[in-house]
Scaffold this motif. Structure first.
Motif, short mmCIF file in Angstrom:
data_model
loop_
_atom_site.label_atom_id
_atom_site.label_comp_id
_atom_site.label_asym_id
_atom_site.label_seq_id
_atom_site.Cartn_x
_atom_site.Cartn_y
_atom_site.Cartn_z
N GLN A 189 -9.19 23.44 -6.55
CA GLN A 189 -7.86 23.45 -5.87
C GLN A 189 -6.70 22.78 -6.79
O GLN A 189 -5.40 23.51 -6.87
CB GLN A 189 -7.81 22.86 -4.54
N VAL A 190 -6.96 21.75 -7.46
CA VAL A 190 -5.79 21.12 -8.38
C VAL A 190 -6.71 20.81 -9.60
O VAL A 190 -7.72 20.53 -9.76
CB VAL A 190 -5.49 20.07 -7.79
N TYR A 191 -5.86 21.03 -10.62
CA TYR A 191 -5.97 20.85 -12.11
C TYR A 191 -5.09 19.75 -12.46
O TYR A 191 -3.75 19.72 -12.35
CB TYR A 191 -6.05 21.99 -12.85
N ALA A 192 -5.38 18.89 -13.29
CA ALA A 192 -4.46 17.81 -14.08
C ALA A 192 -3.91 18.76 -15.02
O ALA A 192 -2.54 18.45 -15.30
CB ALA A 192 -5.25 16.65 -14.79
N ALA A 193 -4.62 19.59 -16.08
CA ALA A 193 -3.63 20.34 -16.88
C ALA A 193 -4.52 21.65 -16.91
O ALA A 193 -5.56 21.62 -16.79
CB ALA A 193 -3.66 19.70 -18.21
N ILE A 194 -3.97 22.90 -17.50
CA ILE A 194 -4.43 24.00 -17.91
C ILE A 194 -3.71 24.28 -19.14
O ILE A 194 -2.42 24.38 -19.19
CB ILE A 194 -4.14 25.18 -16.76
N PHE A 195 -4.51 24.48 -20.18
CA PHE A 195 -4.16 25.10 -21.36
C PHE A 195 -4.13 26.56 -21.70
O PHE A 195 -5.41 27.24 -21.20
CB PHE A 195 -5.15 24.35 -22.57
N ILE A 196 -3.19 27.30 -21.85
CA ILE A 196 -3.33 28.66 -21.95
C ILE A 196 -2.86 28.98 -23.34
O ILE A 196 -1.89 28.71 -24.11
CB ILE A 196 -2.43 29.18 -20.79
N ASP A 197 -3.50 30.18 -23.92
CA ASP A 197 -3.08 30.82 -25.27
C ASP A 197 -3.65 32.10 -25.27
O ASP A 197 -4.46 32.47 -24.50
CB ASP A 197 -3.69 29.89 -26.07
N ALA A 198 -3.32 32.92 -26.21
CA ALA A 198 -4.01 34.36 -26.31
C ALA A 198 -4.25 34.44 -27.80
O ALA A 198 -3.57 33.91 -28.87
CB ALA A 198 -2.74 35.38 -26.03
#
Length: 370
Positions: A189-198
């Motif tokens: 339900q909760v994340y400290a951080a989400i790293f996103i990239d393509a």
């Protein structure tokens, strides 16, 4: 990351009635714990490729699924089916084997065995220890949104003429079954951080073309890192509009809130993030800023620029970082005004993590060395 093709999009705010549920309230101790998780994630990185990267999880899943289907083909029946009873040959457990991939490093897999020792696997041959070029295939097969034909084309290239088209079709079906379960699994339900990239990946379906694959890596409140998902995009470059759809997919799988979303400087991306997770802090990844800086500068100045950039992203406070940026502008602003504009434009999304220790980094590909 691959070429940074910026796309301006108009992201509409949530309509009335679509507001997110109220975020869980954290105590002061819990907030300190989240900050520590962010520090650890930024110090160790959230890598997709590389020896410590998360890509090896998917490599193991896909290779083992293909090996199991190869064994089914070899024996003529699937595991547990009554047709296999009282036959001369049968499954005989599995053996562990470590293979080396180009970008994921060593991966331990389980290879099925048969009693007659006549099984000769194709995707990982006997005594084969290196799986060259498999990483791009795994990235493609793991991306939600590819057609069955595209997946079959990738596997067909791996197997070549060594197996029949019917066998490739059965392996394709098995891999799709495994990946569908992985794509649909519920998230925290909760994340400290989400790293996103393509990243750009070669996709095969009649012809070879580059398509962006969008990847999200999450750090949960227990400090565990996991690939939340990968999505095959359209077009020739990264799109903030597509990220909006990706983030909504994460939300539909149970993610209610995230403290930090770490991303590159793609225009429109902060709007996409905050339209889905209004309370999230958008943090620009320092690696992308450094790469962008080098694109504007002659190679002969990279080493000097790298030294002058370091006081900015290692500054103890936002004020100290601002002072370091002023020094950078005084020295380099006349020669490379685009570099200063790059950092000024990303400043709002760059400074939040200055309160949390050393710089963050996400390595979907190796960073530019300067």
């Amino acid at each position: 990351m691959s070429e940074n093709i910026e796309t301006l999009v108009d992201v509409s705010p949530p309509t009335p009635g679509d507001e997110p549920e109220e975020s869980p309230q954290l105590s002061a101790a819990e907030q300190d714990a989240v900050r520590e998780l962010v520090r650890q994630a930024r110090a160790s990185g959230a890598a997709l490729t590389g020896p410590g990267g998360l890509l090896k999880q998917l490599t193991k899943m896909i290779v083992e699924a293909a090996l199991d289907e190869e064994m089914n083909e070899h024996l003529g029946y699937e595991q547990g089916e009554p047709e296999g009873r009282n036959r001369g040959n049968s499954r005989n457990g599995k053996r562990a084997k470590t293979v080396i991939t180009d970008n994921a490093g060593p991966v331990q897999i389980e290879v099925p065995r048969d009693r007659e020792a006549s099984f000769d696997p194709v995707i990982v041959k006997k005594r084969q220890r290196r799986l060259s070029d498999l990483d791009q295939v795994v990235l493609s097969l793991s991306a939600k949104g590819l057609t069955t034909g595209e997946i079959s084309a990738h596997l067909g290239e791996v197997y070549g003429a060594e197996v029949s088209k019917d066998t490739v079709t059965r392996i394709t079906d098995r891999v799709i079954e495994e990946m569908q379960a992985w794509w649909a699994r519920p998230l925290e339900q909760v994340y400290a951080a989400i790293f996103i990239d393509a990243i750009m990946v070669k996709v095969r379906d009649g012809q070879v073309r580059n398509r962006p694959v969008y990847a999200a890596i999450g750090v949960d409140l227990g400090g565990h890192k996991d690939i939340l998902g990968m999505w095959a995009g359209d077009g020739d470059g990264e799109s903030a509009k597509f990220w909006y759809a990706v983030l909504n997919d994460l939300k539909s799988r149970g993610v209610r809130d995230v403290f930090f979303v770490v991303c590159d400087g793609l225009k429109g991306l902060p709007d996409s993030v905050n339209s889905v997770f209004p309370l999230a802090t958008v943090q620009t990844c320092i690696i992308h800023l450094i790469r962008g800086t080098f694109r504007y500068a002659a190679r002969q100045y990279w080493e000097e620029l790298a030294r002058d950039l370091k006081p900015i992203y290692t500054a103890p406070t936002a004020a100290a970082a601002e002072a370091a940026l002023e020094e950078l502008e005084e020295k380099w602003g006349r020669r490379y005004p685009a570099v200063i504009r790059l950092w000024r434009g990303a400043w709002t999304e760059f400074i939040p993590f200055l309160d949390y220790g050393a710089c963050c980094r996400i390595r979907l590909q190796e960073p530019v060395q300067g």
